[in-house]
Each structure stands twice: as structure tokens, then as C-alpha cells.
Design an enzyme around this catalytic site. Structure first.
Site, short mmCIF file in Angstrom:
data_model
loop_
_atom_site.label_atom_id
_atom_site.label_comp_id
_atom_site.label_asym_id
_atom_site.label_seq_id
_atom_site.Cartn_x
_atom_site.Cartn_y
_atom_site.Cartn_z
N SER A 159 -1.92 -79.34 -15.93
CA SER A 159 -1.99 -80.50 -16.82
C SER A 159 -1.15 -80.27 -18.07
O SER A 159 -1.55 -80.65 -19.18
CB SER A 159 -3.45 -80.79 -17.20
OG SER A 159 -3.66 -82.15 -17.41
N LYS A 183 -1.24 -88.74 -15.32
CA LYS A 183 0.02 -88.02 -15.15
C LYS A 183 0.64 -88.29 -13.78
O LYS A 183 1.83 -88.03 -13.57
CB LYS A 183 -0.19 -86.52 -15.33
CG LYS A 183 -0.37 -86.06 -16.78
CD LYS A 183 -0.53 -84.54 -16.84
CE LYS A 183 -0.46 -84.01 -18.28
NZ LYS A 183 -1.69 -84.15 -19.01
N SER A 195 -5.92 -87.06 -18.14
CA SER A 195 -4.72 -86.53 -17.48
C SER A 195 -4.50 -86.99 -16.04
O SER A 195 -3.45 -86.69 -15.48
CB SER A 195 -4.74 -85.00 -17.52
OG SER A 195 -4.33 -84.54 -18.78
#
Length: 468
Positions: free
Chosen positions: A232, A180, A177
């Protein structure tokens, strides 16, 4: 008592059905994600039973402490260590071209498709000759911590672009993640923070960690970005990708952003960080991305939020709920912490980005492919690296994030050398993990919710993996 005994069979069936569709929670998963993972009927029945102190077989429900102990016992990190938990030897540059072998089937191409070819390795390492090192390289005065088992990491100065120390900086690893950050940067560039979008079933049912946005409720771009960065939230990421033109268009945009910032080791196949064929990055590239992100006032503000409210919809009987930042570098009170990002998948293992500022000096660290087996948590590993960085004299450097001759953007515009784009990435084929088929019709917090969270976590740990 008889009512609960009669409900046993139905409750167990609903729990089983909803559990099969539920995401695999991370140890830092939010309250809202745990609630969103369980379908409304199961939540209602479980809350009713637990509020009355009744178990599913008509006996007293287990205390949260006991459930927490069950969760700990079921955790993969407390099991006998396998190869996926151990520290890797990077001295011979085994991951110069491709990440370590996957441990599951998430990167198997769809029928009729092939895995993308490896990205080319530049003849000269970007960032300076020492960036070709695959083992640890450190500037004068940098005391390398002994409690960081990560395969790759960097410690860098956000203002000057100097890399104080690194390990396998251009080795290719899966980002989970932390990637991102690219979607967030693109969204901040292109979308009005006050613009609203109505969440869909597909948003709410996305695979992996979720904040708990609800189908039919309108959310602003700022709310979705907050959920993306604090918890997340893949559900928030899916909604943002629709606003950016759809998943394929979003992938084109985030890969273009990576190239503009000088990345040569990054291919994004799923912008939320879920493993997909061909997805990879490096600690060096992630340093470029986070340096850019923390030069952006909007990103910097969102990343530093510790607690935020996600609005509901009274007409739909959806309550507001709070989410907390799952970056423990902030929550721990680490001196000068500004934010960062957490990440985990079975293939990527733990990843982490941490940023802090002291006495006008802003340092960042990127950690890829680390384990917590007989080692501190990722945020604690990051804290060790940052402490070593702040103790290092200014000017001690083994490389640079400033890429000569490239256009200046964001953080690079504040440095003497500038930074920008590097060699081109091949056009990527998007990864498409299967979505879990669950819908959320309400979000509620009532008596018994803590027990529900622990029960869901304990059962999930026992049967599946966690993906963020």
C-alpha cells in the site's frame, strides 16, 4: 557505556524530530515502511545503541516482546470502544448519499474551497432492484456469516458477474487504500512496465504508508506497482502519478476509469486512498473495479506476489530490500486465495478486498467500513464471506455486475451480459493532504532493526492515527 549516556539527549531529539514526520504505521506495515519512517541519523544511533544492548539512558534496552506488549496496550483497538469502533445500523439507508461523518479534519476543504456536492443517486439501482437494499440481502443457500460487522459488503462471481449476497451495496463509504486498484489499472493501461522513473523527495516524503523508495534511485513501473499493491505504498503511488501526468491528471484518469467500469457511487479525490473532501465509493462499485482488475493478467500476477525485492543503488549506498504482501488472506494459506487489497484510515475504518478461486469458480468480496472491535480481522471477515460464497450453489444471485448496453471491457467480455459504464460522475476537485517532511538517504537492515520497528510503532500508537 559513557558514550551512550552522552548520546541520550541527541538521540531523543532526533527521535522526536523524525517521529513527528513519520507515518502512522498500520499493524500490517512492512519492514521497509518502518525503516523509511525514521530518518537516517536516528536509525544509525538507535541501531548502534540497540546492537550493544544499551537503552537510551544507559540501561539495557527492552526486549522486542516487551515492546510488542507496549504496542498492543497502546493500540486504539484495545482501548475503550467509541462510536468509531462500533457496528453501524444501515437498515434505514443513512449513507445512501454521503459517507458516515468524519472523525478528523482530513476532509475539511482548503481555505476558499468548498466540499464537492454529493453525487446523484440513480433513480434505478445499478445491478438490479435488490441492490437498493441497505441491509443484508442474500441468494438462496448463502449462509450470512455472523462475524462480519462491516457496514457494507458484497460477494460476487468474477466470471458470471452474479452477486451472491450483499449488504448496503450502493451505500457511500470511504475506500481507504482499496481504491488504489484504479490507479493500478490506469498505470497498467498506459505505462510500459520496464520504464523507469527517478524517485524524488516528495515521493519519499508522502503522507501515510510507505514502502521506502529512496530519493535519487530509479525504479521501474513494475516495481512501483508491486509496492503500491503489496505494501500500500503511497510513495510508489506518488511516483506513478508523476508518470501519469501529475496528480490532477491522475485524478481525472482514475475517475474516468471508474465511470467507464459503470461506477455511480465513486468519486476519487486522492488516488492513494487518503481521506479527502468528497471522496467516496460503494461496495458495488469496488466489486466492478476488482472484477476488472483480476481479469487483467498483469494485475492478477502482481496481486498474488507474496515477497518481492525493491532494488537499491550501490553508487548511492542504498541496499536492496524485501517487501512482503500485507494481505493476510494470502499469507494465511486460505484455499484458492489469489490476492486483494487492504485499507485503513480513521474515517474509512478498515476496508478489504479479497479474491479466491476453487474448482474453476472465482469469487470476490469487498468489505467497507468495518471494525475489529470484538470481531475478527478484516481478512478473516473476508474469509468468512468467501467460504459462504463457495458453499452457495451456482446461479444463486441477488444482483449483477453486468450492466446492460454498456461496452465490454476486461472481465465483462467473458460474461454473457457484458459490463461497462454507468452514469457520469461530476468532475472532481483533488484532495491534497499535507505531506510529511522527511527524507530517506539510506535503507539498511542490521542488528537491532526489529527493536527499532517495535519502538517506532509503540510510540506512534500512543500519539496518533494510522493511515494507509
Amino acid at each position: 557505556m559513557q558514550i551512550f549516556k552522552q548520546l541520550d539527549t541527541n538521540v531523543l531529539f532526533i527521535m522526536f524530530a523524525s517521529h513527528r514526520a513519520a507515518p502512522k504505521p498500520d499493524s500490517s506495515a512492512s519492514l521497509s515502511a518502518a525503516l523509511g519512517a525514521t530518518q537516517a541519523p536516528a536509525r544509525a544511533l538507535l541501531s548502534l545503541a540497540l546492537t550493544a544492548g544499551i537503552g537510551l539512558s544507559g540501561v539495557a534496552a527492552p526486549a522486542p516482546v516487551a515492546l510488542a506488549q507496549e504496542q498492543q496496550l497502546a493500540s486504539p483497538e484495545s482501548a475503550q470502544p467509541g462510536p468509531e469502533l462500533l457496528k453501524r445500523d444501515t437498515s434505514a439507508c443513512p449513507f445512501r448519499t454521503l459517507p458516515p461523518p468524519p472523525v478528523d479534519t482530513s476532509e475539511v476543504p482548503k481555505p476558499g474551497e468548498k466540499s464537492p456536492s454529493p453525487l446523484p443517486v440513480p433513480a434505478e439501482p445499478v445491478g438490479g432492484p435488490k441492490m437498493a437494499q441497505c441491509d443484508t440481502v442474500a441468494g438462496t443457500g448463502f449462509a450470512v456469516p455472523t462475524d462480519v460487522p462491516a457496514s457494507a459488503w458484497t460477494v460476487f462471481d468474477l466470471k458470471t458477474g452474479e452477486i451472491l449476497a450483499a449488504k448496503d451495496p450502493h451505500g457511500r463509504y470511504r475506500p481507504a487504500s482499496v481504491i488504489k486498484v484504479l490507479m493500478a489499472l490506469v498505470a497498467i493501461d498506459e505505462l510500459d512496465m520496464t520504464r523507469k522513473v527517478r524517485a524524488t523527495f516528495d515521493d519519499a516524503a508522502i503522507e501515510g504508508s510507505r514502502v521506502g523508495i529512496v530519493e535519487g534511485v530509479d525504479y521501474t513501473v513494475e516495481t512501483l506497482l508491486t509496492g503500491l499493491l503489496l505494501n500500500s505504498g503511497n510513495d510508489c503511488g506518488h511516483a506513478l502519478s508523476r508518470m501519469l501526468g501529475g496528480m490532477d491528471t491522475t485524478l481525472e484518469k482514475v475517475n474516468r476509469k471508474a465511470r467507464e467500469l459503470g461506477a455511480t457511487d465513486t468519486r476519487v479525490a486522492n488516488p492513494t486512498g487518503l481521506d479527502a473532501p468528497g471522496q467516496m465509493t460503494s461496495a458495488y462499485d469496488m466489486s466492478l473495479f476488482f472484477r476488472e482488475a483480476f481479469a487483467n493478467p498483469t494485475y492478477r500476477k502482481l496481486s498474488a506476489i507474496t515477497l518481492a525485492k525493491v532494488p537499491g543503488n550501490k553508487d548511492l549506498h542504498v541496499d536492496d530490500f524485501d517487501i512482503a504482501n500485507d494481505n493476510q488472506l494470502l499469507a494465511s494459506g486460505f484455499e484458492g486465495a489469489l490476492g486483494g487489497k487492504t485499507g485503513f484510515t480513521d474515517d474509512a475504518r478498515h476496508t478489504f478486498a479479497g479474491i479466491a478461486e476453487r474448482d474453476g469458480r472465482s469469487l470476490g468480496t469487498i468489505i467497507l467500513d468495518t471494525t475489529t472491535h470484538e470481531a475478527p480481522r478484516p481478512w478473516q471477515q473476508a474469509a468468512s464471506l468467501l467460504e459462504a460464497g463457495f458453499a452457495t450453489p451456482k446461479g444463486a444471485s441477488v444482483g449483477t455486475l453486468n450492466i446492460a448496453g454498456a461496452p465490454r471491457t476486461g472481465a465483462a467480455a467473458d460474461s454473457a451480459s457484458g459490463s461497462g459504464s454507468g452514469s457520469a460522475d461530476e468532475k472532481t476537485d483533488p484532495g491534497n493532504p499535507a505531506s510529511a517532511r522527511s527524507s530517506w538517504t539510506s535503507i539498511g537492515i542490521g542488528a537491532g532493526v526489529v527493536a527499532i520497528i517495535f519502538l517506532a510503532a509503540a510510540s506512534t500508537w500512543a500519539v496518533g492515527k494510522r493511515r494507509r
